[in-house]
Enzyme design. Structure first.
Site, short mmCIF file in Angstrom:
data_model
loop_
_atom_site.label_atom_id
_atom_site.label_comp_id
_atom_site.label_asym_id
_atom_site.label_seq_id
_atom_site.Cartn_x
_atom_site.Cartn_y
_atom_site.Cartn_z
N HIS A 199 1.01 -1.28 -0.29
CA HIS A 199 -0.51 -0.18 0.31
C HIS A 199 1.11 1.22 -0.46
CE1 HIS A 199 0.39 -0.52 4.29
NE2 HIS A 199 0.36 0.33 4.89
N HIS A 200 0.53 2.25 -0.64
CA HIS A 200 0.92 3.39 -0.51
C HIS A 200 1.80 4.06 -1.99
CE1 HIS A 200 -1.22 4.93 2.70
NE2 HIS A 200 -0.03 4.72 3.61
N GLY B 56 4.73 31.45 -3.93
CA GLY B 56 3.66 31.94 -4.46
C GLY B 56 2.24 31.36 -4.10
N ASP C 195 -9.64 35.49 2.34
CA ASP C 195 -10.88 34.09 2.62
C ASP C 195 -10.48 33.42 1.47
OD1 ASP C 195 -11.36 36.68 0.41
OD2 ASP C 195 -13.14 35.45 0.32
N GLY D 215 -13.99 36.76 -2.43
CA GLY D 215 -13.61 35.53 -3.55
C GLY D 215 -11.51 35.99 -3.76
N GLU E 250 -6.50 37.13 -8.67
CA GLU E 250 -7.09 36.29 -9.92
C GLU E 250 -7.76 37.18 -10.29
OE1 GLU E 250 -4.48 34.39 -10.18
OE2 GLU E 250 -4.99 33.29 -8.03
#
Length: 553
Positions: A115-116, A408, A435, A464, A468
């Site tokens: 697993h993994h 960033g 936010d 928001g 952007e």
């Protein structure tokens, strides 16, 4: 010597020797036995995080305040969750020791479908991925553990970048015959011939100048040049500035500090003080797009003296094997006699724009934050309106500024604040986060509350992804986010939530809230509601430059 001394113990003792006192991470079955040793260690405290990415961010924040940081994840799923944070540490020169708990060597050698893993019997996939964002890597065995641990830790401290240690579960438990002697650290090579040639070239350039300025950036802090820079600026009057990523490298209360330089987006007076000089001395500077408004700086190589971690330049001439601290000390001594002939222009520190009369906006917010900051604070600003607004602040003496302007990765700052507060529990941490960014990593508020931390968190709610929106698609729904009731978060994140939550929409409310939390004895969370398309002038300039570079030719 006790037979119970193991590779795990050796590794932890080495981490403690280099100044690490906390270990960030997430448990997984391949690292659980190693974690028992962490819990039992006398000098290192385990700090569990909500997820591996947050743990990597927290380790990055810790490494900005301490000599290095340690991160523990499990094989595959854990380490890949953390790799974004490690890449940020690599880009911005932070020595994070990433230890990955791996399947036992016998299982790896047998090619078991565990697993993994990717189910193909190849256990080297993830180490090969890590090679791109770490400066050195090792897969530990019982026979190579001591040498490889020492090599990687010394490399991390020398290069100031992350390293990757793959620690199989059975190797962690393997016995060792001896405890570690003092770690021998690498020192930069210094060529006296090269240094003298650099001094001669710098003297020739500086003697012909009438105006000289100095620009410092983040590598000056990473490579330990802050103390010698401070001594130099205190003894020689040279107009000086920093870029955003290196803000707080220099004392911003100094009479010759001009403000934060942002190339064409700078305050005109700051731009003139730096670019208008005959010679500009750059110390630890990296000109990246986001902090130069799209490479709009006007600093021709021929009029610059450039000091980098392991070499120096005078114009087009390169002088190798001249470490940064030695180059700074040499220029300090050189300018003691030359500076009296230079013109020291008078200037007035740029003032913050006045607040709007119509309500709480970016201008009014930053004026109040300026008054709220105290000497010795750690100010952490998220990529977006927070960091570009903070560029206009004059930091109090001893204030450390943390921003991730090169990598960033939004959401970085909240767990980074957790890491910084873990490293510096006696200092006040002030976090400024949007936010949208907070929704990515807000789980680490629970860790802050669990550990009794008391930072001041100001959440800038502008509905928001405003950074952007500034670049492209201001009304597109891909820049919208879900609406959260931020002040109710403590009820979900902590059963015993020792947290003061406030929401402000007007200037007077913000003033009262900052007054209330200034000496608060619990974690303070202030939701600051700001207009949707209101952003600092610097962000406007940077976003237009990014939009232009991203557009079709």
């Amino acid at each position: 010597m006790s037979k119970s001394y193991t590779v795990a113990d050796y590794l932890l003792d080495r981490l403690a020797q280099i100044g690490i006192r906390h270990f960030f991470g997430v448990p997984g079955d391949y690292n659980l036995q190693f974690l028992d040793h962490v819990i039992d260690h006398q000098q290192i405290t385990w700090v569990g995080c909500a997820n591996e990415l947050n743990a990597a961010y927290a380790a990055d924040g810790y490494a900005r305040c301490k000599p290095a940081a340690a991160l523990l994840t499990t094989f595959g799923v854990g380490e890949l969750s953390a790799i974004n944070g490690i890449a940020g540490s690599y880009a911005e020169y932070l020595p994070v020791i990433h230890i990955v708990g791996a399947p036992a060597l016998r299982a790896q050698r047998a090619g078991d479908l565990l697993h993994h893993s990717l189910g193909d019997g190849d256990f080297g996939h993830f180490a090969r991925m890590a090679k791109e964002v770490t400066i050195a890597q090792a897969s530990l065995t019982a026979s190579n553990a001591e040498a490889e641990i020492d090599r990687l830790l010394a490399t991390a401290l020398y290069e100031r970048r992350p390293v990757y240690l793959l620690l199989p579960s059975d190797v962690a438990e393997a016995p060792l015959a001896s405890r570690p002697a003092p770690l021998v650290l690498r020192k930069p090579n210094l060529s006296d011939v090269s240094l003298q040639a650099f001094i001669a070239a710098a003297r020739e350039k500086l003697q012909a100048a009438q105006k000289v300025s100095l620009l410092a950036d983040f590598l000056a802090e990473r490579f330990g040049a802050e103390p010698v820079l401070e001594q130099w600026m205190n003894e020689v009057n040279i107009p000086h500035s920093t870029l955003l990523l290196g803000k707080s490298v220099l004392d911003e209360t100094h009479a010759c500090f001009t403000g934060t330089y942002a190339a064409a987006a700078s305050d005109p007076q700051v731009k003139q003080q730096i670019e208008g000089a005959d010679v500009v001395i750059n110390v630890g500077v990296r000109f990246t797009d986001a902090i130069t408004a799209g490479f709009s700086h006007n600093l021709p190589v021929d009029k610059c003296i450039d000091i980098q971690p392991f070499e120096a330049r005078v114009g087009q001439q390169v002088f190798s094997q001249v470490p940064m601290r030695d180059a700074v000390k040499a220029l300090h001594q050189l300018t003691l006699s030359l500076a009296s002939k230079w013109t020291l222009p008078s200037f007035k520190r740029p003032a913050l724009p006045g607040p709007s009369a119509s309500g709480l906006d970016q201008h009014g917010f930053w004026q109040q934050i300026q008054d709220f900051l105290l000497p010795g604070d750690i100010l952490i600003a998220e990529q977006g309106t927070a960091c570009f607004g903070a560029a206009s602040l004059t930091l109090p003496q001893g204030c450390r500024f943390i921003v991730q302007s090169l990598w960033g990765s939004i959401g970085y700052t909240l767990p980074a604040a957790f890491g910084a507060q873990t490293a510096e529990p006696q200092r006040r941490v002030v976090l400024l986060i949007g936010d949208g960014a907070a929704q990515l990593t807000v789980q680490e508020l629970g860790s802050m509350l669990r550990d009794g931390q008391k930072p001041v968190i100001l959440l800038l709610n502008n509905d928001g992804y405003t950074i952007e929106r500034a670049i492209h698609g201001p009304e597109q729904r891909y820049n919208d986010i879900a609406q959260w009731n931020w002040t109710r978060l403590p009820q979900a994140l902590s059963l015993d939530h020792q947290m003061k939550c406030l929401r402000v929409t007007e200037p007077e409310q913000l003033r009262a809230a900052l007054g209330e939390v200034g000496g608060c004895e619990q974690l303070a969370f202030i939701e600051v509601v700001l207009p949707k398309m209101d952003f600092p002038e610097l962000l406007d300039s940077v976003s237009r430059a990014i939009q232009s570079r991203n557009a079709a030719a």
